[in-house]
Design an enzyme around this catalytic site. Structure first.
Site, PDB file in Angstrom:
ATOM      1  N   HIS A 158      94.844  48.916  64.014  1.00 13.55           N
ATOM      2  CA  HIS A 158      93.817  48.752  64.966  1.00 13.55           C
ATOM      3  C   HIS A 158      94.241  49.034  66.490  1.00 13.55           C
ATOM      4  CE1 HIS A 158      91.195  47.552  62.008  1.00 13.55           C
ATOM      5  NE2 HIS A 158      91.642  46.447  61.546  1.00 13.55           N
ATOM      6  N   ASP A 194      92.875  50.035  53.702  1.00 11.81           N
ATOM      7  CA  ASP A 194      92.568  48.752  54.216  1.00 11.81           C
ATOM      8  C   ASP A 194      91.163  48.391  54.249  1.00 11.81           C
ATOM      9  OD1 ASP A 194      94.088  46.512  56.190  1.00 11.81           O
ATOM     10  OD2 ASP A 194      92.282  46.572  56.731  1.00 11.81           O
ATOM     11  N   HIS A 196      89.342  47.232  56.354  1.00  7.01           N
ATOM     12  CA  HIS A 196      88.706  47.607  57.874  1.00  7.01           C
ATOM     13  C   HIS A 196      89.142  49.032  58.296  1.00  7.01           C
ATOM     14  CE1 HIS A 196      89.544  43.163  57.732  1.00  7.01           C
ATOM     15  NE2 HIS A 196      88.285  42.855  58.126  1.00  7.01           N
ATOM     16  N   ASP A 283      93.358  43.877  51.734  1.00  2.96           N
ATOM     17  CA  ASP A 283      92.066  42.993  51.848  1.00  2.96           C
ATOM     18  C   ASP A 283      90.801  43.403  51.415  1.00  2.96           C
ATOM     19  OD1 ASP A 283      92.417  45.102  53.674  1.00  2.96           O
ATOM     20  OD2 ASP A 283      92.049  43.697  55.386  1.00  2.96           O
TER      21      ASP A 283
END
Length: 342
Positions: A158, A194, A196, A283
């Protein structure tokens, strides 16, 4: 397969984490490393500490002004009368087209994507060693290893060119990708699995054609980071077509997720990179507290084998995963699935 990790990565641990305006325990905790190491040791991976690399490795991805901010902000913050122990700005710009502010509070707001990234006095050092773990793992692949695992913490995907968010400060996968390019690779692919979207990685390579970036993730209309990761984001200029996003809705099961993975792997095979980087977040697991996908532990082994079927030199860079009890098992399942066919 080697696992590269430094104990300095455990020191960063901000406590001031807001969810819907309420302070809660930070899920990006040092306990994640303990469970990952437990899985690594149980699987028989060779554990190795990285040496210190140079700032130049970071400057090839992030500008000096940003790195200096990360390095000095905690100490500067403490000069503010009655300041909190952690850097948590309450000023955020509606534009970044003006001059660079002088106030430390304003600079923190200038660089901060969201409020899930408080900075402590230990943050910079942990971030640097996390990046060095990624660089050293890349060095193992450059030296001839078929694969290597960088146990990076804090995570990185991120972190944009000069902004931090989503627990991420330095983009470890991007730093590794640039290191591959600087040492002779012509084409690098990054596959982000991931839950996200890897908005920071996309930002860094969006206008380039020497890195193919592909992300499988929760629909940003429903999931963090919310403002990037849509299917129509494909790059600009010479980078057009070198960003590929596969957003998926709440409740996505493994067959649906894997169908997107197979498409992504086909694009990677067509691109024919010299090396593949996996931004490895687990995740996507069915009981992860901050996701809405439904992958089970055995699914991680299956898709690890799918990735291994490309038979590319591969670097795994750790990103997210917040079901602490299962993070080590699911991560090792990916690595062992990969090694079973590679």
């Amino acid at each position: 397969m080697k696992c590269i990790y430094s104990s300095a990565q455990e020191n960063h641990y901000p406590k001031n984490y807001l969810v819907n305006g309420i302070p809660q325990a930070n899920p990006e905790s040092p306990e994640r490393i303990g469970m990952l190491l437990e899985g690594v040791r149980a699987a028989g991976l060779t554990l190795e500490s990285p040496p210190a690399y140079t700032r130049e490795h970071l400057l090839r991805t992030h500008p000096e002004r940003y790195l200096t901010f990360l390095e000095t902000v905690a100490e500067r913050w403490q000069r503010i009368p009655n300041a909190a122990d952690e850097v948590t700005p309450n000023i955020h710009p509606d534009t970044r087209s003006g001059g660079y502010p002088k106030s430390v509070v304003a600079q923190a707001g200038f660089h901060m994507l969201d409020a899930s990234c408080p900075i402590t006095s230990d943050t910079w050092n942990s971030c640097v060693w996390s990046a060095w773990s990624a660089v050293h793992a890349a060095e193992q692949v450059i030296a001839g290893d078929a694969s290597c695992y960088a146990l990076c913490r804090p995570p990185g995907h991120h972190a944009a060119i000069d902004m931090y968010g989503g627990y991420c400060f330095i983009n470890n996968a991007a730093v590794a990708a640039q290191h591959f390019l600087d040492t002779g690779s012509k084409r690098v692919a990054i596959l982000d699995v991931d839950f996200h979207h890897g908005n920071g990685t996309q930002d860094i390579f969006y206008e380039r054609d020497d890195v193919l970036f592909i992300s499988l993730h929760g629909d940003p209309l429903e999931a963090f980071p919310h403002f990037l990761g849509h299917a129509d984001e494909m790059g600009i200029g010479v980078g057009k077509g070198y960003t590929v996003n596969y957003p998926m809705p709440p409740g996505t099961d493994f067959p649906t997720w894997r169908a997107a993975l197979i498409k992504a792997l086909a694009k990677i095979a067509e691109y024919a990179p010299d090396v593949l980087i996996i931004s490895l977040g687990v995740d996507t697991f069915e009981t992860d507290p901050i996701s809405f996908f439904k992958l089970k532990s055995d699914d991680f082994t299956t898709y690890g084998a799918d990735i291994g079927s490309l038979h590319l030199p591969t670097l795994f860079v750790m990103e997210g995963g917040y079901d602490i009890a299962e993070i080590g098992v699911n991560t090792v399942n990916v690595l062992q699935g990969f090694e079973s066919v590679s």
